[in-house]
Scaffold this motif. Structure first.
Motif, PDB file in Angstrom:
ATOM      1  N   PHE A 107      33.507  -0.945  35.765  1.00 47.41           N
ATOM      2  CA  PHE A 107      34.432  -0.081  36.623  1.00 47.41           C
ATOM      3  C   PHE A 107      34.053  -0.125  37.969  1.00 47.41           C
ATOM      4  O   PHE A 107      32.955  -0.154  38.361  1.00 47.41           O
ATOM      5  N   GLN A 108      35.239  -0.137  38.734  1.00 42.86           N
ATOM      6  CA  GLN A 108      34.997  -0.130  40.506  1.00 42.86           C
ATOM      7  C   GLN A 108      35.898   0.913  40.842  1.00 42.86           C
ATOM      8  O   GLN A 108      37.118   0.887  40.474  1.00 42.86           O
ATOM      9  N   ILE A 109      34.988   1.549  41.799  1.00 40.67           N
ATOM     10  CA  ILE A 109      35.845   2.610  42.683  1.00 40.67           C
ATOM     11  C   ILE A 109      35.753   2.249  43.989  1.00 40.67           C
ATOM     12  O   ILE A 109      34.615   1.867  44.705  1.00 40.67           O
ATOM     13  N   LEU A 110      36.930   1.914  44.697  1.00 43.63           N
ATOM     14  CA  LEU A 110      36.970   1.546  46.080  1.00 43.63           C
ATOM     15  C   LEU A 110      37.747   2.456  47.056  1.00 43.63           C
ATOM     16  O   LEU A 110      38.832   2.946  46.813  1.00 43.63           O
ATOM     17  N   TRP A 111      36.900   3.240  47.689  1.00 46.90           N
ATOM     18  CA  TRP A 111      37.586   4.323  48.702  1.00 46.90           C
ATOM     19  C   TRP A 111      37.585   3.673  50.103  1.00 46.90           C
ATOM     20  O   TRP A 111      36.653   3.569  50.657  1.00 46.90           O
ATOM     21  N   PHE A 112      38.853   3.481  50.584  1.00 42.77           N
ATOM     22  CA  PHE A 112      38.971   2.965  52.132  1.00 42.77           C
ATOM     23  C   PHE A 112      39.077   4.292  52.959  1.00 42.77           C
ATOM     24  O   PHE A 112      40.026   4.923  53.014  1.00 42.77           O
ATOM     25  N   THR A 113      38.226   4.654  53.455  1.00 45.80           N
ATOM     26  CA  THR A 113      38.361   5.888  54.682  1.00 45.80           C
ATOM     27  C   THR A 113      39.183   5.409  55.664  1.00 45.80           C
ATOM     28  O   THR A 113      40.009   6.274  56.272  1.00 45.80           O
TER      29      THR A 113
ATOM     30  N   GLU B  35      50.127  -2.179  50.885  1.00 46.92           N
ATOM     31  CA  GLU B  35      49.876  -1.668  52.045  1.00 46.92           C
ATOM     32  C   GLU B  35      48.924  -0.608  52.201  1.00 46.92           C
ATOM     33  O   GLU B  35      48.875   0.478  51.758  1.00 46.92           O
ATOM     34  N   MET B  36      47.762  -0.895  52.967  1.00 50.15           N
ATOM     35  CA  MET B  36      46.652   0.036  53.281  1.00 50.15           C
ATOM     36  C   MET B  36      46.954   1.102  54.166  1.00 50.15           C
ATOM     37  O   MET B  36      47.671   0.998  55.180  1.00 50.15           O
ATOM     38  N   GLU B  37      46.347   2.362  53.700  1.00 51.20           N
ATOM     39  CA  GLU B  37      46.354   3.455  54.579  1.00 51.20           C
ATOM     40  C   GLU B  37      44.906   3.965  54.489  1.00 51.20           C
ATOM     41  O   GLU B  37      44.024   3.581  53.734  1.00 51.20           O
ATOM     42  N   ASP B  38      44.614   4.859  55.541  1.00 52.30           N
ATOM     43  CA  ASP B  38      43.459   5.656  55.569  1.00 52.30           C
ATOM     44  C   ASP B  38      43.175   6.569  54.352  1.00 52.30           C
ATOM     45  O   ASP B  38      44.322   7.198  53.747  1.00 52.30           O
ATOM     46  N   ASN B  39      41.931   6.718  53.749  1.00 54.51           N
ATOM     47  CA  ASN B  39      41.816   7.525  52.785  1.00 54.51           C
ATOM     48  C   ASN B  39      42.656   7.298  51.343  1.00 54.51           C
ATOM     49  O   ASN B  39      42.919   8.111  50.941  1.00 54.51           O
ATOM     50  N   MET B  40      42.552   6.018  51.228  1.00 47.84           N
ATOM     51  CA  MET B  40      43.167   5.559  49.831  1.00 47.84           C
ATOM     52  C   MET B  40      42.009   5.026  48.908  1.00 47.84           C
ATOM     53  O   MET B  40      41.185   4.137  49.180  1.00 47.84           O
ATOM     54  N   LEU B  41      42.267   5.463  47.822  1.00 50.99           N
ATOM     55  CA  LEU B  41      41.348   5.387  46.547  1.00 50.99           C
ATOM     56  C   LEU B  41      42.019   4.399  45.386  1.00 50.99           C
ATOM     57  O   LEU B  41      43.080   4.588  45.046  1.00 50.99           O
ATOM     58  N   PHE B  42      41.313   3.333  45.155  1.00 52.06           N
ATOM     59  CA  PHE B  42      41.634   2.242  44.303  1.00 52.06           C
ATOM     60  C   PHE B  42      40.577   2.343  43.075  1.00 52.06           C
ATOM     61  O   PHE B  42      39.602   2.419  43.309  1.00 52.06           O
ATOM     62  N   LEU B  43      41.185   2.588  41.758  1.00 55.22           N
ATOM     63  CA  LEU B  43      40.362   2.768  40.636  1.00 55.22           C
ATOM     64  C   LEU B  43      40.634   1.273  39.624  1.00 55.22           C
ATOM     65  O   LEU B  43      41.565   1.228  39.284  1.00 55.22           O
ATOM     66  N   LEU B  44      39.521   0.662  39.578  1.00 61.24           N
ATOM     67  CA  LEU B  44      39.815  -0.594  38.738  1.00 61.24           C
ATOM     68  C   LEU B  44      38.862  -0.536  37.593  1.00 61.24           C
ATOM     69  O   LEU B  44      37.744  -0.204  37.580  1.00 61.24           O
ATOM     70  N   ARG B  45      39.767  -1.028  36.379  1.00 58.33           N
ATOM     71  CA  ARG B  45      39.051  -1.130  35.200  1.00 58.33           C
ATOM     72  C   ARG B  45      38.402  -2.599  34.873  1.00 58.33           C
ATOM     73  O   ARG B  45      38.791  -3.573  35.970  1.00 58.33           O
ATOM     74  N   PRO B  46      37.418  -2.905  34.161  1.00 62.13           N
ATOM     75  CA  PRO B  46      37.113  -4.139  33.964  1.00 62.13           C
ATOM     76  C   PRO B  46      37.992  -5.351  33.585  1.00 62.13           C
ATOM     77  O   PRO B  46      38.961  -5.004  32.863  1.00 62.13           O
ATOM     78  N   GLY B  47      38.076  -6.540  34.275  1.00 60.30           N
ATOM     79  CA  GLY B  47      38.950  -7.528  34.070  1.00 60.30           C
ATOM     80  C   GLY B  47      40.132  -7.295  35.161  1.00 60.30           C
ATOM     81  O   GLY B  47      40.849  -8.397  35.006  1.00 60.30           O
ATOM     82  N   GLN B  48      40.579  -6.403  35.752  1.00 57.19           N
ATOM     83  CA  GLN B  48      41.555  -6.424  36.637  1.00 57.19           C
ATOM     84  C   GLN B  48      41.284  -7.372  37.863  1.00 57.19           C
ATOM     85  O   GLN B  48      40.198  -7.339  38.435  1.00 57.19           O
ATOM     86  N   VAL B  49      42.373  -7.880  38.194  1.00 61.55           N
ATOM     87  CA  VAL B  49      41.993  -9.209  39.196  1.00 61.55           C
ATOM     88  C   VAL B  49      42.517  -8.301  40.448  1.00 61.55           C
ATOM     89  O   VAL B  49      43.707  -7.596  40.739  1.00 61.55           O
ATOM     90  N   HIS B  50      41.621  -8.624  41.576  1.00 60.66           N
ATOM     91  CA  HIS B  50      41.994  -7.786  42.877  1.00 60.66           C
ATOM     92  C   HIS B  50      41.564  -8.918  43.872  1.00 60.66           C
ATOM     93  O   HIS B  50      40.803  -9.831  43.741  1.00 60.66           O
ATOM     94  N   GLN B  51      42.104  -8.693  44.992  1.00 61.82           N
ATOM     95  CA  GLN B  51      41.706  -9.277  46.335  1.00 61.82           C
ATOM     96  C   GLN B  51      42.027  -8.637  47.450  1.00 61.82           C
ATOM     97  O   GLN B  51      43.101  -7.888  47.743  1.00 61.82           O
ATOM     98  N   LEU B  52      41.011  -8.741  48.585  1.00 59.31           N
ATOM     99  CA  LEU B  52      40.963  -7.845  49.867  1.00 59.31           C
ATOM    100  C   LEU B  52      41.563  -8.819  50.837  1.00 59.31           C
ATOM    101  O   LEU B  52      41.105  -9.938  51.134  1.00 59.31           O
TER     102      LEU B  52
END
Length: 287
Positions: free
Chosen positions: A42-48, A62-79
């Motif tokens: 599990f991964q929590i990404l908090w973009f302040t 599209e990113m904004e300040d104070n945006m939180l992403f919660l990722l389960r195992p196996g989810q594909v993501h790219q920054l």
């Protein structure tokens, strides 16, 4: 990508050298960061602070300040963004180390549930200071653990998740999408994750709850807005897309791995649900 060959999608292991880690987002940059990748945990990404975009399972946000992403195992993501913030990694085993934990700690399955449509959580200005305080407490305890350090970190994480869930519900209220909770649907998710490549009939899942397929469909429809069949098909299509986009496997191999016996039928199934044939989807991903 410029060539027509797909790549085996990597699992990024850093920085989870144990079952829990917390770090500034800037420190989580590796060769994988700007490529599609996934994690075993599990991964929590908090973009302040953030500017740019973030892809999760083929959808760009599209990113904004104070945006939180919660990722389960196996989810594909790219920054693909400039960012400041914090990243938290943990395994289910870390959080639920024993039966007592299962009984006393918050069950985060519903928080990481994306059956209502995946989306980031916008953190309100009143909640951000509390989350920041918990990040600081987790970081301090993780760096210099004392007696009961693991248990203390888990309870700080527990508080963080509870606040995140409250913000998720507030977001849903703001967008007129109230969330409903049913423990049977949480269990259904686990069953689907375990069996979706082999069991494609609603009756199999209904039998696990001693319910008729019709009744289980009513429950999932009320809770998620989707029937069991739709949830199952969504999961199969997502895994098919991941394999088409990020592996060297042929359509026939993917067909068999997902529990289909006839590649022609699988291709029709994919097109009916995704609106495009498997090969056309792969070609578009690698134009």
């Amino acid at each position: 990508m410029s060539n027509n060959k797909s790549l085996d999608i990597p699992y990024q292991e850093w920085p989870l050298k144990s079952q829990f880690n917390i770090a500034p987002l800037g420190m989580a940059a590796t060769d994988f960061t700007h490529q599609p990748h996934r994690h075993h945990h599990f991964q929590i990404l908090w973009f302040t602070k953030a500017k740019g975009r973030h892809m999760v399972d083929f959808v760009w946000y599209e990113m904004e300040d104070n945006m939180l992403f919660l990722l389960r195992p196996g989810q594909v993501h790219q920054l693909d963004c400039e960012r400041e913030g914090h990243v938290i990694f943990f395994t289910e085993r870390f959080y639920f180390a024993n039966k007592h934990d299962k009984e006393t700690l918050y069950d985060f399955s519903n928080l990481f549930d994306n059956w209502h449509g995946y989306g980031p959580i916008l953190i309100g200005e009143n909640t951000a200071p509390s989350l920041l305080g918990l990040v600081d407490l987790m970081s301090r305890e993780h760096r210099s653990p004392g007696a009961n350090g693991r248990s203390i970190v888990k309870h700080y994480l527990n508080a963080f998740l509870l606040l995140a869930e409250r913000e998720k519900k507030r977001n849903a209220t703001d967008t007129m999408r109230p969330l409903h909770h049913d423990s049977r649907v949480v269990q259904l998710r686990r069953l689907l994750e375990k069996h979706y490549t082999r069991e494609h009939q609603v009756a199999f899942y209904a039998n696990a709850f001693a319910l008729t397929p019709k009744r289980l469909n009513e429950i999932t429809k009320e809770t998620t807005g989707r029937t069991v069949t739709e949830l199952l098909h969504d999961r199969i299509i997502l895994e098919a897309k991941r394999n088409l986009a990020f592996s060297h496997k042929s359509v026939k191999e993917i067909c068999y791995e997902l529990g289909f016996e006839d590649p022609a039928y699988f291709s029709r199934f994919f097109k009916n649900n995704a609106g495009i044939s498997p090969q056309d989807f792969r070609d578009i991903m690698f134009k």
